[in-house]
Design a protein around this motif. Sequence first.
Motif, PDB file in Angstrom:
ATOM      1  N   ALA A 126      13.422 -14.352 -46.257  1.00 38.74           N
ATOM      2  CA  ALA A 126      12.046 -14.518 -45.765  1.00 38.74           C
ATOM      3  C   ALA A 126      11.244 -13.228 -45.876  1.00 38.74           C
ATOM      4  N   PHE A 127      11.911 -12.097 -45.693  1.00 31.46           N
ATOM      5  CA  PHE A 127      11.210 -10.810 -45.700  1.00 31.46           C
ATOM      6  C   PHE A 127      11.490 -10.006 -46.971  1.00 31.46           C
ATOM      7  N   SER A 128      11.882 -10.705 -48.032  1.00 31.67           N
ATOM      8  CA  SER A 128      12.032 -10.047 -49.320  1.00 31.67           C
ATOM      9  C   SER A 128      10.662  -9.888 -49.972  1.00 31.67           C
ATOM     10  N   GLY A 129      10.551  -8.956 -50.904  1.00 32.47           N
ATOM     11  CA  GLY A 129       9.265  -8.726 -51.548  1.00 32.47           C
ATOM     12  C   GLY A 129       9.362  -7.637 -52.591  1.00 32.47           C
ATOM     13  N   ASN A 130       8.229  -7.324 -53.219  1.00 31.89           N
ATOM     14  CA  ASN A 130       8.184  -6.336 -54.296  1.00 31.89           C
ATOM     15  C   ASN A 130       7.975  -4.928 -53.734  1.00 31.89           C
ATOM     16  N   SER A 131       8.921  -4.500 -52.938  1.00 36.82           N
ATOM     17  CA  SER A 131       8.946  -3.147 -52.380  1.00 36.82           C
ATOM     18  C   SER A 131      10.408  -2.744 -52.244  1.00 36.82           C
ATOM     19  N   THR A 132      10.648  -1.493 -51.934  1.00 32.70           N
ATOM     20  CA  THR A 132      12.037  -1.037 -51.817  1.00 32.70           C
ATOM     21  C   THR A 132      12.775  -1.821 -50.740  1.00 32.70           C
ATOM     22  N   VAL A 157      18.604  -8.461 -52.187  1.00 31.92           N
ATOM     23  CA  VAL A 157      20.011  -8.215 -52.512  1.00 31.92           C
ATOM     24  C   VAL A 157      20.901  -8.611 -51.336  1.00 31.92           C
ATOM     25  N   ALA A 158      20.432  -8.308 -50.121  1.00 32.80           N
ATOM     26  CA  ALA A 158      21.193  -8.694 -48.921  1.00 32.80           C
ATOM     27  C   ALA A 158      21.341 -10.208 -48.850  1.00 32.80           C
ATOM     28  N   TRP A 159      20.267 -10.923 -49.200  1.00 34.52           N
ATOM     29  CA  TRP A 159      20.374 -12.391 -49.230  1.00 34.52           C
ATOM     30  C   TRP A 159      21.471 -12.821 -50.202  1.00 34.52           C
ATOM     31  N   GLY A 160      21.525 -12.196 -51.392  1.00 35.18           N
ATOM     32  CA  GLY A 160      22.514 -12.565 -52.381  1.00 35.18           C
ATOM     33  C   GLY A 160      23.931 -12.506 -51.846  1.00 35.18           C
ATOM     34  N   ALA A 161      24.226 -11.459 -51.053  1.00 35.13           N
ATOM     35  CA  ALA A 161      25.574 -11.316 -50.491  1.00 35.13           C
ATOM     36  C   ALA A 161      25.773 -12.194 -49.261  1.00 35.13           C
TER      37      ALA A 161
END
Length: 428
Positions: A311-317, A324-328
């Motif tokens: 939900a809080f992913s985006g185009n920033s560091t 990436v955390a979601w992926g794991a």
Amino acid sequence: MNLTSSKKQTLIKVAVMASCFSMIFICLGFCSSNKSVYLSAITEALGIKRSLFSINDSCRYIATAVVNLFFGALIQRFGAKKLVGAGFFCLIVSTLIYANATRVWVFYIGGCFLGIGLAWTTTTMASYLVNRWFSENRGMMSGLILCANGLGGALAAQIVTPMIYEEGNAFGYRNAYNLVAFLLLIVGIVVVLVIREPSAATSPNVPKKGHKGKKWEGISLSEAIRKPFFYAATVCVFLTGMSLQGINGIAAAHLGDVGIDKGIVATVLSVHSVVLCISKLLAGVSYDKLGLRKTLLICEMFGVLSFLALAFSGNSTLGIANAVAWGALSSLALPLETVMVPLIAADMFGEKDFSKMVGIFVSVNTAGYAFGTPVANLIFDACGTYKPMLLLTALMMLLIAVSFWFIINTAGKLRVQIVSAENERMIQ
């Protein structure tokens, strides 16, 4: 049991494990894990709208859910060997239909055959065989077998993707499907020849008390449906499947919507696949060591965190780190819909009607898959973003975790009563 018989029994168990691993590897790895790779190739080659083509996935899930409802009756009447053979036959028919279909409605027929075939060759069948042949460490055995899904999917991606997108061949996907059909035929013949039917002698209903991951006598389906916690558990299993599959179905699209580069999205999905290869084994070992309630709680918390991270992913560091955390984290939650579903049936309701129970729970879980992504897309259409759906599913998964804690506690009290009564009868 003499030494010769013990060695023979061990060899049979190894053969059963190898057969189940091979089934998951080829059937889920080659027939399910990479279905999305075919999407653009087929729709572009035949001029079919993606929304219409994707209905074949709904046909698949509905077919799996319906067939699994009758798994207990079918396994008692025909046995594992015949059902596995029929499952491979349906998968071969499905891949040949996909290879030769030119109209969209024909793909729907292929989806139905795919759903039926997977119902008899994957999670339900493997869990049934493990439960009948192994008295201890069933979680580890189930997790080890289901790791084959990730391994098979990884190999399949390397084999079929170049064939599907062969330069100058718009119908390369047909060659890929024909190859998969041939592999299914070879593996299917070997598995049917090697697999061994469980018997009453191999799976005694010996009640155990205080041993995590052990068998117990259990209650019949007719008794279970009179218990409120049975229905509460089925609702939680349904919502778990709906949440996890719903979010996995839109994750890549959401990452693109929030501005993350396609190359980074591919890396995130690779992280997801790598962790998925070991997450099922870890969940199985956790069940054997910690029991059902704690293992479910751990996986569900991974689910909550994965939804929030996405939900809080985006185009920033920070946003990319969340992706990436979601992926794991999502891979660590996914055993909830594979390894843990059969273990819920076995742990809460025992051996008496396990084949019927696991069929019902897998069916309910699969029904959740069919609702997840459409609901997510409805919310997207209304809000213009998947974020509300992600926050809603995070809250839902938290409520599921709390509910399961009390459900398992209630079921555990009944188990103690039954085991204590059985022990008293044995003493007398």
